[in-house]
Design an enzyme around this catalytic site. Structure first.
Site, PDB file in Angstrom:
ATOM      1  CG  HIS A 122      -1.886  -1.071   1.341  1.00  0.00           C
ATOM      2  ND1 HIS A 122      -1.767  -2.107   2.232  1.00  0.00           N
ATOM      3  CD2 HIS A 122      -3.025  -1.299   0.643  1.00  0.00           C
ATOM      4  CE1 HIS A 122      -2.797  -2.929   2.103  1.00  0.00           C
ATOM      5  NE2 HIS A 122      -3.571  -2.479   1.138  1.00  0.00           N
ATOM      6  CE  LYS A 181      -1.578  -9.142  -2.915  1.00  0.00           C
ATOM      7  NZ  LYS A 181      -2.759 -10.042  -2.823  1.00  0.00           N
ATOM      8  CG  ASP A 182      -5.798  -7.357  -5.457  1.00  0.00           C
ATOM      9  OD1 ASP A 182      -6.136  -8.497  -5.118  1.00  0.00           O
ATOM     10  OD2 ASP A 182      -5.327  -6.520  -4.662  1.00  0.00           O
TER      11      ASP A 182
HETATM   12  O1  PAF Z   1      -7.965  -3.976  -3.283  1.00  0.00           O
HETATM   13  C1  PAF Z   1      -8.619  -3.634  -2.275  1.00  0.00           C
HETATM   14  O2  PAF Z   1      -8.089  -3.426  -1.187  1.00  0.00           O
HETATM   15  C2  PAF Z   1     -10.128  -3.458  -2.392  1.00  0.00           C
HETATM   16  O3  PAF Z   1     -10.673  -4.393  -3.258  1.00  0.00           O
HETATM   17  C3  PAF Z   1     -10.543  -2.031  -2.799  1.00  0.00           C
HETATM   18  C4  PAF Z   1     -10.049  -1.663  -4.181  1.00  0.00           C
HETATM   19  C5  PAF Z   1     -10.007  -1.027  -1.774  1.00  0.00           C
HETATM   20  C6  PAF Z   1     -12.069  -1.917  -2.811  1.00  0.00           C
HETATM   21  O4  PAF Z   1     -12.616  -2.216  -1.558  1.00  0.00           O
END
Ligand code: PAF
Length: 285
Positions: free
Chosen positions: A35, A149-150
């Protein structure tokens, strides 16, 4: 940094500051270096950045997963304090602020919502579409930052932005890894000690799979990935697929590779009770 928990408060503050481009990093908290790399990207490019912390119930298809999702707001704020500037905002809304009325919208993501994660987490991407579009309405960012990653989430959000004709640019940022290769995730802290020790097998295996593409076809690669990971006790593969990064068409033979597309090997693994995902670009031959 400022901490704001209401929509009206946030909108007012953003309007007063009038800085652009406005950067946005949506998160569900339990923050880690992954993050923080998004936050660093955002502050480098944008004079004003909003980071949201909100655990969105509509994207959890499993009630226990929602209940057990780590919530570490004090630690999150302490971490963000080291990386945000005086005027940057941490937005910490509750459910009523995000969903003043039940969100009944159903998105249509076509193939993006029919493969990989979608098969194991029904309704997940619809919930992601709901919360991200709602947060975009609230924050009105110029650029929003997401971790690759997502991988499938990034494709879904780009599709949603196109469908709703939103004026926000989506920037996908690289995966940040632990020293042993495990992709950083808020869920890593939930891994049992013995499972955590073995978890680098995931990245090690998909890295080898990416090399194998030169001399092997996809069924052999899939077999290798499954056996390498499942030989570790407590590890079970949910899927390993090779898909392009726009339409997420999964391929079963090298002859299906289309020129001009980029391909990624995407994996989901149940490591003990915890579900981990990772991906790697597969170099084309
Ligand atoms: O990737 C995440 O942490 C969540 O899916 C997001 C994009 C904040 C939406 O809740």
């Amino acid at each position: 940094m400022k901490i704001i928990n209401t929509v009206t408060g946030l909108k007012k503050q953003v309007k007063v500051l009038k800085l652009s481009p406005l950067g946005f990093v949506p998160t569900m908290g339990a923050l880690h270096e992954g993050h923080i790399s998004l936050v660093k990207n955002a502050t480098k490019r944008c004079p004003l950045v909003v980071v949201s912390i909100y655990v969105n119930p509509t994207q959890f298809n499993d009630k226990d997963d929602l209940k057990n999702y780590p919530r570490t707001i004090e630690a999150d704020l302490a971490l963000l304090k080291n990386h945000l500037r005086k005027d940057d905002i941490v937005f910490t809304p509750d459910d009523r602020e995000v969903y003043p009325a039940e969100d009944k919208r159903i998105f249509s993501f076509g193939n993006l919502d029919k493969v990989m994660e979608a098969l194991h987490r029904p309704g997940h991407f619809n919930g992601v579409g709901q919360v991200v579009s709602r947060l975009f309405d609230i924050v009105e960012p110029d650029i929003a930052f997401f971790g690759i990653k997502d991988f499938q989430q990034v494709a879904v959000i780009k599709s949603m932005v196109r469908q709703l004709k939103l004026g926000v640019r989506i920037m996908s940022c690289p995966i940040i890894r632990e020293a042993d290769g495990l992709a950083m995730s808020s869920r890593n802290r939930l891994l049992e000690k013995e499972i955590r020790k073995k978890a680098p097998v995931i990245f090690k295996t998909i890295s080898k799979a990416a090399e194998m593409i030169c001399d092997n076809d996809i069924p052999e690669i899939k077999k290798f990935v499954k056996s390498s990971i499942e030989k570790e006790s407590g590890f079970r593969i949910e899927y390993f697929e090779i898909a392009d990064d726009t339409d997420l068409v999964t391929i079963s033979k090298k002859s299906e590779i289309k020129t001009g597309k980029r391909y990624y090997g995407c994996i989901a693994v149940k490591a003990g009770n915890i579900r981990l995902i990772d991906n790697i670009e597969i170099p084309l031959v």
